[in-house]
Structures are given as structure tokens and as C-alpha cells.
Design a protein around this motif. Structure first.
Motif, PDB file in Angstrom:
ATOM      1  N   LEU A 120       1.068  -1.263   0.139  1.00 34.07           N
ATOM      2  CA  LEU A 120      -0.092   0.107  -0.079  1.00 34.07           C
ATOM      3  C   LEU A 120       0.554   1.180   0.526  1.00 34.07           C
ATOM      4  N   ARG A 121       2.029   1.232   0.543  1.00 35.67           N
ATOM      5  CA  ARG A 121       3.531   1.975   0.824  1.00 35.67           C
ATOM      6  C   ARG A 121       4.856   1.224   0.276  1.00 35.67           C
ATOM      7  N   GLU A 122       5.166   2.187  -0.710  1.00 36.18           N
ATOM      8  CA  GLU A 122       6.552   0.903  -0.927  1.00 36.18           C
ATOM      9  C   GLU A 122       8.061   1.916  -1.009  1.00 36.18           C
ATOM     10  N   GLY A 123       8.751   2.299  -0.237  1.00 36.56           N
ATOM     11  CA  GLY A 123       9.845   2.825  -0.415  1.00 36.56           C
ATOM     12  C   GLY A 123      10.378   2.629  -2.204  1.00 36.56           C
ATOM     13  N   PHE A 124      10.923   1.435  -1.715  1.00 34.75           N
ATOM     14  CA  PHE A 124      11.055   1.075  -3.484  1.00 34.75           C
ATOM     15  C   PHE A 124      11.101  -0.271  -3.391  1.00 34.75           C
ATOM     16  N   GLY A 125      11.121  -1.170  -2.707  1.00 36.20           N
ATOM     17  CA  GLY A 125      10.937  -3.021  -3.062  1.00 36.20           C
ATOM     18  C   GLY A 125      11.648  -3.168  -3.748  1.00 36.20           C
ATOM     19  N   LEU A 126      12.112  -3.809  -2.639  1.00 32.61           N
ATOM     20  CA  LEU A 126      13.457  -5.043  -3.725  1.00 32.61           C
ATOM     21  C   LEU A 126      13.039  -6.034  -4.369  1.00 32.61           C
ATOM     22  N   THR A 127      12.349  -7.292  -3.022  1.00 36.46           N
ATOM     23  CA  THR A 127      10.925  -8.040  -3.775  1.00 36.46           C
ATOM     24  C   THR A 127      11.326  -7.913  -4.573  1.00 36.46           C
ATOM     25  N   VAL A 128      10.681  -6.302  -5.724  1.00 34.47           N
ATOM     26  CA  VAL A 128       9.829  -6.542  -6.959  1.00 34.47           C
ATOM     27  C   VAL A 128      11.076  -6.861  -7.596  1.00 34.47           C
ATOM     28  N   THR A 129      12.372  -5.525  -7.466  1.00 29.69           N
ATOM     29  CA  THR A 129      13.362  -6.198  -8.345  1.00 29.69           C
ATOM     30  C   THR A 129      14.205  -7.227  -8.659  1.00 29.69           C
ATOM     31  N   GLU A 130      13.995  -7.967  -7.044  1.00 24.01           N
ATOM     32  CA  GLU A 130      14.818  -9.754  -7.468  1.00 24.01           C
ATOM     33  C   GLU A 130      14.213 -10.375  -7.817  1.00 24.01           C
ATOM     34  N   ALA A 131      12.584 -10.235  -8.486  1.00 24.50           N
ATOM     35  CA  ALA A 131      11.579 -11.158  -9.287  1.00 24.50           C
ATOM     36  C   ALA A 131      11.414 -11.212 -10.281  1.00 24.50           C
ATOM     37  N   MET A 132      12.201  -9.725 -10.384  1.00 18.60           N
ATOM     38  CA  MET A 132      11.928  -9.125 -12.198  1.00 18.60           C
ATOM     39  C   MET A 132      13.245  -9.744 -12.638  1.00 18.60           C
ATOM     40  N   TRP A 133      14.337  -9.751 -11.571  1.00 18.37           N
ATOM     41  CA  TRP A 133      15.572 -10.131 -11.797  1.00 18.37           C
ATOM     42  C   TRP A 133      15.218 -11.669 -12.648  1.00 18.37           C
ATOM     43  N   HIS A 183       4.922 -15.395 -20.002  1.00 15.33           N
ATOM     44  CA  HIS A 183       6.931 -15.057 -20.479  1.00 15.33           C
ATOM     45  C   HIS A 183       7.554 -14.014 -20.992  1.00 15.33           C
ATOM     46  N   GLU A 184       6.780 -13.268 -22.294  1.00 10.07           N
ATOM     47  CA  GLU A 184       6.853 -11.798 -22.039  1.00 10.07           C
ATOM     48  C   GLU A 184       7.703 -10.710 -21.374  1.00 10.07           C
ATOM     49  N   MET A 185       6.381 -11.194 -20.469  1.00  4.37           N
ATOM     50  CA  MET A 185       6.082 -10.197 -19.367  1.00  4.37           C
ATOM     51  C   MET A 185       8.030 -10.020 -18.534  1.00  4.37           C
ATOM     52  N   GLY A 186       7.774 -11.734 -18.502  1.00  2.97           N
ATOM     53  CA  GLY A 186       9.010 -12.179 -17.598  1.00  2.97           C
ATOM     54  C   GLY A 186      10.442 -11.678 -18.153  1.00  2.97           C
ATOM     55  N   ARG A 187      10.245 -11.721 -19.480  1.00  2.00           N
ATOM     56  CA  ARG A 187      11.829 -11.391 -20.022  1.00  2.00           C
ATOM     57  C   ARG A 187      11.449  -9.951 -20.332  1.00  2.00           C
ATOM     58  N   LYS A 188      10.479  -9.093 -20.288  1.00  3.87           N
ATOM     59  CA  LYS A 188      11.218  -7.578 -20.230  1.00  3.87           C
ATOM     60  C   LYS A 188      11.628  -7.490 -19.186  1.00  3.87           C
ATOM     61  N   ALA A 189      10.981  -7.921 -18.266  1.00  2.00           N
ATOM     62  CA  ALA A 189      11.177  -7.543 -16.465  1.00  2.00           C
ATOM     63  C   ALA A 189      12.709  -7.509 -16.361  1.00  2.00           C
ATOM     64  N   ARG A 190      12.814  -8.929 -16.558  1.00  2.00           N
ATOM     65  CA  ARG A 190      14.237  -9.109 -16.164  1.00  2.00           C
ATOM     66  C   ARG A 190      15.995  -7.636 -17.386  1.00  2.00           C
ATOM     67  N   GLU A 191      15.336  -7.963 -18.659  1.00  4.86           N
ATOM     68  CA  GLU A 191      16.270  -6.853 -19.171  1.00  4.86           C
ATOM     69  C   GLU A 191      15.980  -5.024 -18.399  1.00  4.86           C
ATOM     70  N   PHE A 192      14.596  -4.839 -17.845  1.00  6.92           N
ATOM     71  CA  PHE A 192      14.670  -3.745 -17.148  1.00  6.92           C
ATOM     72  C   PHE A 192      15.333  -3.399 -15.999  1.00  6.92           C
ATOM     73  N   VAL A 193      15.573  -4.550 -14.925  1.00  6.83           N
ATOM     74  CA  VAL A 193      16.194  -4.446 -14.109  1.00  6.83           C
ATOM     75  C   VAL A 193      17.812  -4.511 -14.430  1.00  6.83           C
ATOM     76  N   LYS A 194      18.262  -5.273 -15.488  1.00  4.57           N
ATOM     77  CA  LYS A 194      19.452  -5.299 -15.812  1.00  4.57           C
ATOM     78  C   LYS A 194      20.018  -3.945 -16.365  1.00  4.57           C
ATOM     79  N   GLU A 195      18.944  -3.019 -17.264  1.00  2.00           N
ATOM     80  CA  GLU A 195      18.910  -2.166 -17.389  1.00  2.00           C
ATOM     81  C   GLU A 195      19.687  -0.648 -16.698  1.00  2.00           C
ATOM     82  N   HIS A 196      18.129  -0.856 -15.270  1.00  2.00           N
ATOM     83  CA  HIS A 196      18.799   0.348 -15.020  1.00  2.00           C
ATOM     84  C   HIS A 196      18.833   0.197 -12.775  1.00  2.00           C
TER      85      HIS A 196
END
Ligand code: UDP
Length: 414
Positions: free
Chosen positions: A312-325, A372-385
Motif C-alpha cells: 500500500l506504500r513502498e519506498g522501493f521494493g527490492l523484492t520486486v527487483t529480485e523477482a523481475m531479475w 513469459h514475455e513480461m518476465g523477459r522484459k522484467a529481467r531486461e529492465f532490471v539489467k538496465e536500471h
């Protein structure tokens, strides 16, 4: 053994590492002290564990100190955390006194080092008053705020703000979090370390072990949320979303995995509420993990079909990054740092209710090509940012600017 920097050159490219070395040139032997209030649990400890090691490899004398206090101190700072993220809470004067006294006691232990350091980075509100107890400080003091302070409860913000007035700079993760303060404010989102146990590739045998260990059925979809048991993470909302999905699909499984953080006293209460809401459903797996269960979390994130972070509030959410990676689409609360990572309909979905989350879960489970397509994009997005070298580069840039900004020439790479 290969150094962290050499390993990053393999992942992110030789030029990325070369940039770090150049930026670190003017910072050789500079002393940086990071201060927070827990060594284990939560995103800040996760970040510091890696940031400090990498800064040291770059020739910076980077250290990490942890302040400590009694339970009333953590009770008070947890109330700050909740209030800064918007909850209206009256904090009794007696608790504020404990907060200030605990900082005075910790300052007595750390004063020598803090006054001598070239840069002191204070993480979150817990150690903020330390500066008041270091009158002879010679370095630059930076407040690094990791939480969502976009709409703080004013009474609590007005109490904390005066402690920040003599800081030299603040860092926030998002532009929306910036507050009126009389010093420069910088935006630096956090990052994950792809070389950490939490994020490295795992052997399929390790994934199989996690299915067995937690009695998960590999033939059925797994939904996962990894989080401290905290109301802002909305674990109850996740169970409600799961309940709605369950009515329509072959039985999915939900895993809620979370340990505690030593500076978070509310975990047990929230966990009890989560257990009540789960009501003994055998397909809801509530896992209480040890603070160093990094490989287990890694395996769970890889085993999951969809990862939720319904905050409901999130400073950043490393768990999101970890999953996307790990190539997972994330269904995340439409708030704070999750918005920076989940590009709606591309790397996952942003949602504002259990119903919204359920709708998106059903969609993804019925359109696995999209999943699967979203998952692939998610990993790329993390790699870049959102990998560690980017965050280290921004920290180094900030330090060079603060320490050498008034010079006519700054020579990088020496
Ligand atoms: N984490 C963990 N064990 C748990 C729960 C969380 O190791 O039981 C880790 C999680 O993988 C992530 C960090 O703690 O690296 C949480 O960071 P995040 O920014 O998501 O949330 P915070 O706890 O800082 O609010």
C-alpha cells in the motif's frame, strides 16, 4: 578468488567497471561511514551488505555501523516509519525521549569515528539525531531516506525535520518523496546485487528441494509474496486476491514468505492476523524464514509463476527487483518505488485492490505467452536500471560532487 569488480565486468561490461574506477579516483582513502539500525532483515541491510564491500574494493574506506537500543526505541522508530508513510499516529513524549536518549548513547560510542569521517550516510529516521551529538564533525552528512515520505503525517515529520536541518544533502528513491529541506536533494533508486546468493542462478536440483521442503506441488501454479510481515505490504490483501482467483482456476498455491527485521517489532502481530485470514487453507503456505535464508528466497522466487508485491506504500521494493531479475512478472501495488519498476502491462501490472490483483493473476495464468514475455522484459529492465554498479556509480558521483564540487578541476581516474 575473483574480485567483485572483475565479476561485474563479466556481467555489466568492462566499461561499466572502468567508469567506477575513474569516479573512485578522487575518493581514494576517503572515509565513508554508513549508519542504520539493523544488520539483518529488510532492504537497507540488504543494500549495505554489498555497497560497502564494493566501495572498499574501489579503494574507499567504507564502513557500516549499526545503532542499537531497547524495545521502546524500536517501537518509537517503527511508529516513525508508519507515520512517515502516512499513518496518523500520536507518539507519546516519553517514547520520543527514548529515541533521543538512545541516539545520545550510540553517539557516545561512535562520536570519534563519525566526527572524523569524510562522509557520513545516515539511513532512514532511526539514527538521524546522531549529527546533533557530533559538534566537531568535519565531513559531509547525508540523509538517505529509503521510505515513502510522499505524504508524511505532518506532526511526526515536523518533529523529525529539525534534526535534518544541519545535514548537507538528502537522497530519496523517487521524485515524489522529496520534501522541503534546506539542502540539495538527490534521487538515487536502490539496486540488487546479481552476484548475491539471493540472485545468482540456481541449479534445478535446488529448486526441486524447495518444492519438497515446503510441500509445494510443481504441477500447479505458485503465487509468491516475499515480505516482512508489515501492514504496508498488505499480506491480507494478497490472501484476499488468492481467494478470488481460487474460485475460477484449478487450485493455485500461495506462498507468503517473510522473516522479521530486528528493528521491526510489529511482525508477530501482523503474522497472527495473516494466519487468521488464511484460515487453515492447505494451499496457503506461510513461511517464517531465517534472516539469512537468501538461497531459499532465491529458489522460491524462481519456483513462482507470478510474484506479488501488493504494498500500500513502498519506498522501493527490492523484492520486486529480485523477482523481475528472475524473469517473473510482478503484480505490484500502484505505489512508491513499485511504480518505478513495474511498467504497467510491460514488466507486470500495477494494482490498487485485491480484486485488481486477482484479475491480473487470472489473466497471466490464462495467457502464459504474455506471462513469459513480461518476465523477459522484467529481467531486461532490471539489467538496465537496477543493478548494483549503477547505484555505486551514482553514490560515487554524489561524493565527488560533495567533496570536490568547489574545485575548479576534478581529475577523475587518478
Ligand atoms: N527479505 C528477506 N527475508 C524475508 C523477507 C525479506 O531476506 O523474510 C529480503 C528481501 O528479499 C529483500 C529485502 O529483505 O531483499 C526487503 O526489501 P524491500 O525493499 O522489499 O522491503 P523492506 O523490508 O525494506 O521494506
Amino acid at each position: 578468488m575473483t574480485s567483485m569488480l572483475e565479476q561485474y565486468a563479466d556481467i555489466a561490461g568492462e566499461d561499466v567497471v572502468e567508469h567506477l574506477r575513474q569516479l573512485a579516483g578522487p575518493l581514494k582513502n576517503v572515509t565513508v561511514i554508513h549508519v542504520n539500525s539493523t544488520r539483518m532483515g529488510g532492504g537497507v541491510a540488504e543494500i549495505l551488505a554489498k555497497l560497502v564491500v564494493l566501495q572498499r574494493e574501489l579503494g574507499i574506506d567504507s564502513r557500516w555501523e549499526v545503532i542499537s537500543g531497547e524495545s521502546q526505541f524500536y517501537g518509537c522508530t517503527k511508529s516513525f516509519h508508519n507515520a512517515l508513510q502516512g499513518k496518523q499516529i500520536a507518539i507519546p513524549d516519553a517514547l520520543l525521549k527514548v529515541y533521543e536518549e538512545t541516539n545520545a548513547q550510540n553517539a557516545a560510542l561512535l562520536r570519534g569515528a563519525l566526527e572524523e569521517a569524510d562522509v557520513v550516510m545516515i539511513h532512514d529516521p532511526q539514527p538521524v539525531p546522531l549529527s546533533k551529538h557530533c559538534p566537531n564533525r568535519k565531513g559531509k552528512w547525508i540523509w538517505r531516506c529509503h521510505i515513502d515520505v510522499s505524504r508524511p503525517y505532518r506532526k511526526v515529520w515536523n518533529y523529525l525535520r529539525p534534526f535534518l536541518l544541519d545535514y548537507d544533502a538528502s537522497i530519496f528513491s523517487l521524485a515524489e518523496f522529496v520534501q522541503p529541506l534546506p539542502h540539495p536533494q538527490y534521487l538515487i533508486p536502490p539496486s540488487i546485487d546479481p552476484l548475491a546468493e539471493k540472485n545468482i542462478d540456481l541449479d534445478p536440483a535446488e529448486l526441486r528441494r524447495v518444492y519438497d521442503q515446503f510441500n509445494l506441488d510443481p504441477a500447479r501454479p505458485i503465487l509468491l509474496q516475499v515480505s516482512r510481515f508489515d501492514r504496508f505490504k498488505d499480506p491480507v490483501g494478497v490472501i484476499q486476491a488468492y481467494g478470488l482467483v481460487k474460485r475460477f482456476l484449478p487450485p493455485v498455491q500461495l506462498v507468503l514468505a517473510g522473516g522479521g527485521a530486528t528493528d521491526d517489532p510489529e511482525g508477530d502481530e501482523v503474522l497472527a492476523q495473516v494466519r487468521t485470514e488464511a484460515d487453515g487453507d492447505p494451499d496457503i503456505h506461510i513461511l517464517r524464514l531465517a534472516p539469512d535464508a537468501h538461497r531459499t528466497i532465491n529458489a522460491l522466487q524462481r519456483a513462482a509463476d507470478i510474484v506479488l508485491q501488493k504494498s500500500l506504500r513502498e519506498g522501493f521494493g527490492l523484492t520486486v527487483t529480485e523477482a523481475m531479475w528472475k524473469g517473473k512478472p510482478v503484480i505490484g501495488g500502484d505505489t512508491g518505488g513499485i511504480r518505478l519498476q513495474v511498467v504497467n502491462r510491460h514488466t507486470g501490472f500495477l494494482v490498487s485492490s485485491p480484486e485488481g490483483a486477482a484479475l491480473r493473476i487470472r489473466y497471466l495464468l490464462q495467457h502464459t505467452d504474455k506471462l513469459h514475455e513480461m518476465g523477459r522484459k522484467a529481467r531486461e529492465f532490471v539489467k538496465e536500471h537496477f543493478l548494483l554498479p549503477r547505484q555505486v556509480r551514482e553514490h560515487l558521483t554524489l561524493m565527488v560532487a560533495l567533496l570536490h564540487g568547489n574545485q575548479e578541476r576534478i581529475e577523475l581516474g587518478r
